[in-house]
Scaffold this active site. Structure first.
Site, PDB file in Angstrom:
ATOM      1  N   GLU A 117       0.805  -1.217   0.000  1.00 34.85           N
ATOM      2  CA  GLU A 117       0.000   0.000   0.000  1.00 34.85           C
ATOM      3  C   GLU A 117       0.843   1.275   0.000  1.00 34.85           C
ATOM      4  O   GLU A 117       0.297   2.376  -0.158  1.00 34.85           O
ATOM      5  CB  GLU A 117      -0.949  -0.020   1.195  1.00 34.85           C
ATOM      6  CG  GLU A 117      -1.851  -1.253   1.195  1.00 34.85           C
ATOM      7  CD  GLU A 117      -2.888  -1.272   2.303  1.00 34.85           C
ATOM      8  OE1 GLU A 117      -2.979  -0.264   3.055  1.00 34.85           O
ATOM      9  OE2 GLU A 117      -3.618  -2.279   2.413  1.00 34.85           O
ATOM     10  N   HIS A 118       2.152   1.129   0.178  1.00 29.66           N
ATOM     11  CA  HIS A 118       3.073   2.276   0.194  1.00 29.66           C
ATOM     12  C   HIS A 118       4.294   1.900  -0.646  1.00 29.66           C
ATOM     13  O   HIS A 118       4.763   0.755  -0.605  1.00 29.66           O
ATOM     14  CB  HIS A 118       3.493   2.626   1.624  1.00 29.66           C
ATOM     15  CG  HIS A 118       2.334   2.743   2.568  1.00 29.66           C
ATOM     16  ND1 HIS A 118       1.453   3.803   2.546  1.00 29.66           N
ATOM     17  CD2 HIS A 118       1.900   1.911   3.553  1.00 29.66           C
ATOM     18  CE1 HIS A 118       0.539   3.633   3.470  1.00 29.66           C
ATOM     19  NE2 HIS A 118       0.783   2.489   4.103  1.00 29.66           N
TER      20      HIS A 118
END
Length: 307
Positions: A157-158
């Site tokens: 997600e990052h």
């Protein structure tokens, strides 16, 4: 033969072909697949706690395997994955037991996630494509074989790498694991954020044929999402991941998206009637345990109902 009759016969044949193609397209996106993330929150949930209906395809997804070290201050390890889920309750013997008890159950692991603990973000941060893929293939093969797993899910997600690098790394990883017979399926778990979507759509555009399921995080939309909004969001993601098997989703704690009590199953029923429901997944069993998995039961009952 009368030329008008030949024309009518050809016209009828074309209609039949179009109809068959439409049926194939619907069946490709429709399924009775139910998936549940488990183990990330260390709430002592066990596979055996979760109700499993015999007439659905059921996937548990262990959360998470992360390419970070396991010290008190974990840092990126360039594709060398370690287990960060609740192994006391979800170990190799537990995987074997649930699969033996329920032949319709498969178990996967998810890569990445949002954070380690409650604070430290997990970043996709390879030093190079080749080094990351080499390390990831080796370390994940060991984990998959030790835990008797069937597939992987991608939930980074990052990012501290551009979309093309992400696409190359994940594409080569999934391709190699499938080619080696280590896994039989792979999924991705994006949500509607520009940075996230840019990475996952780059992956989809170049390696979508390797991705079996799209676990789109519809619960990342605003709390209080309506049925009509959910339907619009679903249609948008079908366009973004064209040809993919898109699953509907909800979050157990009700903190986002369309909640089960507010119309989630109404939306799923509508999608199912249109032949577009690729399945349902839940985040997560850890939180659902407190409510005796009532919505997992409802999800499986819906999916198991003959169409």
């Amino acid at each position: 033969m009368d030329s008008s009759k030949v024309f009518i016969s050809l016209f009828t044949l074309i209609k039949v072909i179009i109809c068959l193609c439409s049926i194939q397209a619907v069946s490709a996106s429709q399924s009775n697949l139910f998936r549940e993330y488990i183990g990330a929150e260390f709430k002592n949930v066990k596979f055996s706690d979760v109700p499993v209906y015999s007439n659905v395809d059921f996937h548990f997804i262990l959360s998470f395997a992360i390419d970070y070290g396991t010290s008190s201050s974990p840092s990126p390890t360039d594709g060398n994955f370690n287990v960060f889920w609740d192994t006391d309750n979800l170990g190799p013997d537990d995987v074997s037991a649930i699969k033996s008890q329920h032949p319709n159950v498969k178990v996967a692991l998810s890569l990445g996630g949002d954070t380690i603990g409650d604070a430290q973000r997990v970043y996709f941060q390879p030093s190079s494509v080749d080094s990351w893929v080499s390390n990831a293939v080796s370390s994940l093969t060991d984990i998959v074989q030790k835990y008797h797993l069937d597939g992987i899910d991608i939930d980074y997600e990052h990012f501290q790498a551009d979309p093309d690098t992400f696409s190359q790394c994940i594409g080569k990883l999934v391709s190699t694991l499938k080619k080696n017979g280590v896994i039989s399926f792979a999924s991705i778990a994006p949500f509607d954020d520009y940075d996230v979507q840019s990475h996952y759509q780059a992956l989809w555009n170049s390696h979508g044929q390797l991705i079996d399921y799209v676990n789109f995080q519809f619960y990342a939309y605003a709390n209080g999402t309506t049925v009509d909004q959910f339907m619009d969001y679903f249609a948008q993601q079908r366009r973004n991941y064209s040809g993919g098997k898109i699953l509907a989703s909800f979050i157990s704690d009700g903190s986002g998206g369309l909640a089960p009590q507010d119309g989630f199953f109404t939306a799923c029923t509508r999608l199912r009637s249109e032949g577009q429901l690729g399945g349902i997944f839940v985040w997560s069993a850890d939180d659902s345990k407190a409510e005796d998995f009532q919505y997992e039961k409802q999800s499986q009952a819906l999916l198991a109902t003959p169409r």
